[in-house]
Design a protein around this motif. Structure first.
Motif, mmCIF file in Angstrom:
data_model
loop_
_atom_site.group_PDB
_atom_site.id
_atom_site.type_symbol
_atom_site.label_atom_id
_atom_site.label_comp_id
_atom_site.label_asym_id
_atom_site.label_seq_id
_atom_site.Cartn_x
_atom_site.Cartn_y
_atom_site.Cartn_z
ATOM 1 N N ALA A 39 9.111 -3.209 -10.361
ATOM 2 C CA ALA A 39 7.725 -3.184 -10.822
ATOM 3 C C ALA A 39 7.607 -2.087 -11.872
ATOM 4 O O ALA A 39 8.281 -1.062 -11.787
ATOM 5 C CB ALA A 39 6.781 -2.914 -9.663
ATOM 6 N N ARG A 94 7.167 -6.659 -5.045
ATOM 7 C CA ARG A 94 8.178 -7.265 -5.922
ATOM 8 C C ARG A 94 8.636 -8.610 -5.361
ATOM 9 O O ARG A 94 9.148 -8.675 -4.249
ATOM 10 C CB ARG A 94 9.390 -6.342 -6.068
ATOM 11 C CG ARG A 94 9.081 -5.052 -6.777
ATOM 12 C CD ARG A 94 10.351 -4.394 -7.269
ATOM 13 N NE ARG A 94 11.285 -4.190 -6.178
ATOM 14 C CZ ARG A 94 12.597 -4.382 -6.273
ATOM 15 N NH1 ARG A 94 13.132 -4.809 -7.388
ATOM 16 N NH2 ARG A 94 13.376 -4.158 -5.252
ATOM 17 N N TRP A 113 2.847 -1.554 -5.595
ATOM 18 C CA TRP A 113 3.597 -2.467 -6.446
ATOM 19 C C TRP A 113 5.056 -2.561 -6.046
ATOM 20 O O TRP A 113 5.673 -3.632 -6.192
ATOM 21 C CB TRP A 113 3.448 -2.072 -7.902
ATOM 22 C CG TRP A 113 2.049 -2.279 -8.405
ATOM 23 C CD1 TRP A 113 1.161 -1.334 -8.822
ATOM 24 C CD2 TRP A 113 1.355 -3.533 -8.493
ATOM 25 N NE1 TRP A 113 -0.035 -1.918 -9.170
ATOM 26 C CE2 TRP A 113 0.052 -3.264 -8.979
ATOM 27 C CE3 TRP A 113 1.709 -4.855 -8.205
ATOM 28 C CZ2 TRP A 113 -0.881 -4.267 -9.192
ATOM 29 C CZ3 TRP A 113 0.777 -5.857 -8.420
ATOM 30 C CH2 TRP A 113 -0.494 -5.565 -8.906
ATOM 31 N N MET A 141 2.323 -10.429 -9.976
ATOM 32 C CA MET A 141 3.132 -9.868 -8.907
ATOM 33 C C MET A 141 2.318 -9.820 -7.622
ATOM 34 O O MET A 141 1.135 -9.502 -7.644
ATOM 35 C CB MET A 141 3.598 -8.461 -9.296
ATOM 36 C CG MET A 141 4.610 -7.841 -8.350
ATOM 37 S SD MET A 141 5.278 -6.294 -9.031
ATOM 38 C CE MET A 141 6.204 -6.915 -10.442
ATOM 39 N N ASP A 192 12.927 0.558 -7.259
ATOM 40 C CA ASP A 192 11.869 -0.357 -6.831
ATOM 41 C C ASP A 192 10.749 -0.423 -7.866
ATOM 42 O O ASP A 192 10.106 -1.463 -8.039
ATOM 43 C CB ASP A 192 11.287 0.101 -5.491
ATOM 44 C CG ASP A 192 12.328 0.145 -4.405
ATOM 45 O OD1 ASP A 192 12.940 -0.899 -4.145
ATOM 46 O OD2 ASP A 192 12.532 1.231 -3.823
#
Length: 355
Positions: free
Chosen positions: A77, A133, A129, A284, A49
């Protein structure tokens, strides 16, 4: 469970990061790499992730590795964790421009104080973060909007302030937009997600590259026509009406992980401006979408970077998905359109889609 890939050429640092990351049980290190080529292979196979990325490593450096990671079909990320981001601010800006979502410094050594700072900050940033995504938004088609003449559009010359929002990939997009826009007849305010120490360097960088007067914003600063103000990292900015007309910038820390907040800036402009233009660039997450809705409710224009030209299209994609964009384009095309939109005698298509 959030899956993390740790990339650092120091065995000690990889061990320390693993212990910090896994300390609270909801983050798991699924792989480690000491150089970029191995990191790219592991990222493709393990599909983490989020990746913690060092800057200087054998072979490819962390900036080029980040650029390649965010180009993957389902990109993780990337959080840059390196003392070089602080020792060399140009490296930190380059990391953000290449696609890093955030930067966190180790300091100039690997002592306990540096690790304590990472322990305070890193897990929260990784959680944030990883949850931002935008896998679907990256492939979103560009929005084609006809020239708008109704209440949802600013007329040429009616604009009184410009608001720019950016995150991942933002420094390069901001440079291209400001360079194409040239001198403007209204104040410009930038909300670029970044740590506090980097904001002065971003202001200097944009001033040098665009030739425009770019300054670091301060609390209570009057916003002068033609001046570009960068909201300091780690804080939020909102607009207020100045006595006698114009705007002043107010600073304060709001809720959330990401600062400066585009939503905070845009919402404040919706309350006090007559003809604000909000522009959402590469980034993002969804910051800016709620603020864009507030601007549109007041009949103001919201332009977004075309998804295919973004490093990460999450922020523009969220505005597009909400039906809030009055136009799209590359940063350079948006800059040219912005110049037309702030020029009293501008004419022609100023709010439609630009390739």
């Amino acid at each position: 469970m959030t899956r993390v890939l740790v990339v650092d050429d120091s065995g000690f640092m990889r061990m320390a990061l693993r212990r910090i990351i896994e300390a609270e049980g909801d983050l798991k290190v699924v792989g480690e790499a000491s150089e970029a080529a191995a990191a790219l292979e592991l990222a493709g196979r393990l599909r983490p992730d989020v990746v913690t990325m060092d800057l200087e490593m054998p072979g490819l450096d962390g900036i080029e590795a980040t650029r390649r990671l965010v180009a993957l079909p389902d990109p993780p990320a990337v959080v840059m964790v390196s003392h070089h981001t602080r020792d060399g601010s140009a490296n930190a800006l380059a990391a953000l421009g290449a696609g890093a979502a955030d930067v966190l410094w180790k300091g100039s050594s690997l002592g306990s104080l540096d690790l304590a700072q990472i322990d305070r900050d890193l897990r929260g940033r990784l959680r944030h973060w990883a949850g931002q995504r935008p896998a679907a938004a990256r492939a979103a088609p560009p929005l084609h909007v006809p020239t708008a003449t109704g209440p949802a559009s600013n007329l040429p010359g009616a604009t009184d302030v410009v608001l720019l929002a950016a995150s991942t990939g933002g420094p390069e997009a901001l440079e291209a937009l400001l360079s194409a826009a040239g001198p403007l007849a209204v104040p410009v305010v930038i909300a670029q997600h970044m740590p506090p120490d980097l904001s002065p360097d971003l202001a200097r960088h944009l001033a040098a590259r665009s030739g425009l007067p770019v300054v670091l914003g301060t609390h209570g600063m009057p916003l002068a026509a033609g001046t570009v103000a960068v909201i300091p990292g780690g804080t939020d900015g909102h607009l207020a009406r100045a006595v006698g007309g114009g705007f002043v910038l107010r600073l304060g820390r709001g809720e959330g992980v990401v600062h400066p907040s585009a939503d905070t800036l845009f919402r404040s402009a919706a309350l006090v401006a007559r003809g604000a233009v909000g522009i959402v660039l590469t980034g993002m997450g969804r910051d800016g979408a709620a603020g864009a809705a507030a601007l549109r409710e007041r009949g103001m224009a919201v332009l977004v970077q075309s998804p295919e030209s973004c490093v990460v299209a999450g922020m523009p994609g969220a505005v597009i998905e909400g039906g809030l964009a009055t136009g799209t384009g590359t940063p350079a095309a948006l800059g040219a359109r912005l110049h037309a939109l702030t020029t009293p005698r501008a004419a022609g298509r100023i709010l439609g889609s630009t390739a």
